[in-house]
Design an enzyme around this catalytic site. Structure first.
Site, PDB file in Angstrom:
ATOM      1  N   ASN A   9      55.930 -25.795-118.130  1.00  0.00           N
ATOM      2  CA  ASN A   9      56.294 -26.677-118.033  1.00  0.00           C
ATOM      3  C   ASN A   9      56.220 -26.540-116.320  1.00  0.00           C
ATOM      4  OD1 ASN A   9      56.683 -29.376-116.690  1.00  0.00           O
ATOM      5  ND2 ASN A   9      59.125 -29.374-117.300  1.00  0.00           N
ATOM      6  N   LYS A  11      56.133 -28.707-113.938  1.00  0.00           N
ATOM      7  CA  LYS A  11      56.067 -29.705-113.181  1.00  0.00           C
ATOM      8  C   LYS A  11      55.563 -30.522-111.611  1.00  0.00           C
ATOM      9  CE  LYS A  11      60.890 -28.032-114.147  1.00  0.00           C
ATOM     10  NZ  LYS A  11      62.264 -27.126-113.444  1.00  0.00           N
ATOM     11  N   HIS A  97      63.211 -34.731-120.127  1.00  0.00           N
ATOM     12  CA  HIS A  97      63.510 -33.669-119.376  1.00  0.00           C
ATOM     13  C   HIS A  97      64.704 -34.326-117.831  1.00  0.00           C
ATOM     14  CE1 HIS A  97      63.324 -30.717-116.127  1.00  0.00           C
ATOM     15  NE2 HIS A  97      62.747 -29.816-117.699  1.00  0.00           N
ATOM     16  N   GLU A  99      65.388 -33.861-115.371  1.00  0.00           N
ATOM     17  CA  GLU A  99      65.166 -33.925-113.648  1.00  0.00           C
ATOM     18  C   GLU A  99      64.006 -35.702-113.788  1.00  0.00           C
ATOM     19  OE1 GLU A  99      62.254 -31.098-113.541  1.00  0.00           O
ATOM     20  OE2 GLU A  99      63.972 -29.224-113.088  1.00  0.00           O
ATOM     21  N   GLU A 169      67.708 -27.473-122.689  1.00  0.00           N
ATOM     22  CA  GLU A 169      67.275 -27.505-121.695  1.00  0.00           C
ATOM     23  C   GLU A 169      69.524 -27.451-120.971  1.00  0.00           C
ATOM     24  OE1 GLU A 169      63.778 -26.582-120.661  1.00  0.00           O
ATOM     25  OE2 GLU A 169      64.529 -28.769-119.450  1.00  0.00           O
ATOM     26  N   GLY A 175      66.173 -23.606-113.209  1.00  0.00           N
ATOM     27  CA  GLY A 175      66.212 -23.325-111.993  1.00  0.00           C
ATOM     28  C   GLY A 175      66.846 -22.777-111.145  1.00  0.00           C
ATOM     29  N   SER A 215      65.819 -20.575-116.616  1.00  0.00           N
ATOM     30  CA  SER A 215      65.237 -19.691-116.097  1.00  0.00           C
ATOM     31  C   SER A 215      65.016 -19.087-117.102  1.00  0.00           C
ATOM     32  CB  SER A 215      66.823 -19.572-115.609  1.00  0.00           C
ATOM     33  OG  SER A 215      67.146 -19.984-114.297  1.00  0.00           O
TER      34      SER A 215
HETATM   35  P1  13P Z   1      62.597 -22.895-114.982  1.00  0.00           P
HETATM   36  O1  13P Z   1      62.520 -22.351-116.335  1.00  0.00           O
HETATM   37  O2  13P Z   1      62.428 -23.014-114.010  1.00  0.00           O
HETATM   38  O3  13P Z   1      64.470 -22.934-115.027  1.00  0.00           O
HETATM   39  O4  13P Z   1      63.216 -24.836-115.532  1.00  0.00           O
HETATM   40  C1  13P Z   1      63.323 -24.824-116.693  1.00  0.00           C
HETATM   41  C2  13P Z   1      62.861 -26.057-117.165  1.00  0.00           C
HETATM   42  O5  13P Z   1      63.539 -26.860-116.162  1.00  0.00           O
HETATM   43  C3  13P Z   1      61.768 -26.435-117.907  1.00  0.00           C
HETATM   44  O6  13P Z   1      61.363 -27.163-118.680  1.00  0.00           O
END
Ligand code: 13P
Length: 253
Positions: A9, A11, A97, A99, A169, A175, A215
């Site tokens: 992803n 982002k 997601h 976010e 997740e 992150g 992560s």
């Molecule tokens: P990270 O791997 O940067 O922690 O992000 C995970 C994520 O949100 C994948 O959709």
């Protein structure tokens, strides 16, 4: 037999040129790799270009989108329809997601509509679910995930669950460098599979792929993938670099 999926992803990262550069590099690094599906989910601006490049390279990498709007077309300024995604070569679509749920205030009702629209257009949704740190510490992690599943799956035919991808997740692991332990991931993924079985039956639940995200790095992927109910990973930060992402995809080596 569930084929593992390692999905990146991206982002809100990468211009078109940067996306093309990463895909060229990644394709070289994973050529010939069997037994695992690899997907990249670039931002909307890079989708069509990456789609064309993957065709040109005769690549095995699948194309994914990070979002969708659940209408075929119309006056929805700033939104992208499932038909447009499909025409750009998209196969996977990330939905819900954290976010988008937290920052863009997406509701479970909208997420349920998106799921239905993606399935109707013959693409594969990657439905993201997971709890906050506060919810985990209060012992409400499973309750949160159960509630999200119940609402998000409310508009689809339960049989369709078999062809879907789910991604657990935990928000506190995204992150942050703080990964859930393999046992935490297994515990929740197995709980998710039980929930899917209660909606669609054991056979349907057994076919659905359930990923872990949060992560994921080359250093921890091996242990995470040893878990029975973890069928792959949704990778954020570590998917932006072709070498790092390819070594995650090569976790069996
Ligand atoms: P990270 O791997 O940067 O922690 O992000 C995970 C994520 O949100 C994948 O959709």
């Amino acid at each position: 037999m569930r084929i593992p999926l390692i999905a990146g992803n991206w982002k809100m990262y990468k211009t078109n040129d940067e996306a093309a550069h990463t895909v060229r590099e990644l394709d070289k690094l994973v050529k010939g790799l069997a037994g695992v599906h690899i997907a990249v989910c670039p931002p909307f601006t890079a989708l069509a270009g990456v789609g064309r490049l993957l065709t040109e390279l005769d690549s095995k990498i699948w194309l994914g989108a990070q979002n969708v709007y659940p209408e075929p077309e119309g006056a929805f300024t700033g939104e992208i329809s499932p038909i447009m995604l499909s025409a750009a070569g998209v196969y996977y679509v990330i939905i819900g997601h954290s976010e988008r749920r937290e920052i863009l205030k997406e509701t479970d009702e909208l997420i349920a509509e998106k799921l239905r629209a993606v399935l109707e257009n013959n693409m594969v949704p990657i439905l993201c679910i997971g709890e906050t740190l506060e919810e985990r510490e209060a012992g409400r992690a499973q309750g949160k995930v159960q509630d999200q599943l119940k609402k998000d799956l409310s508009l689809i035919d339960p049989e369709q669950i078999a062809g879907m991808v789910f991604a657990y997740e935990p928000i506190w692991a995204i992150g942050t460098g703080r990964t859930a332990t393999p046992d935490d991931a297994q515990e929740m993924n197995s709980f998710i599979r039980q929930q899917l079985a209660s909606v669609g039956g054991a056979e349907v639940a057994d076919q659905a792929r359930i990923l872990y995200g949060g992560s994921v790095k080359p250093q921890n992927i091996k242990d995470i993938m040893k878990m029975e109910d973890v069928d792959g990973a949704l990778v954020g930060g570590a998917s932006l670099n072709a070498e790092e992402f390819s070594s995650i995809a090569r976790y069996k080596e």
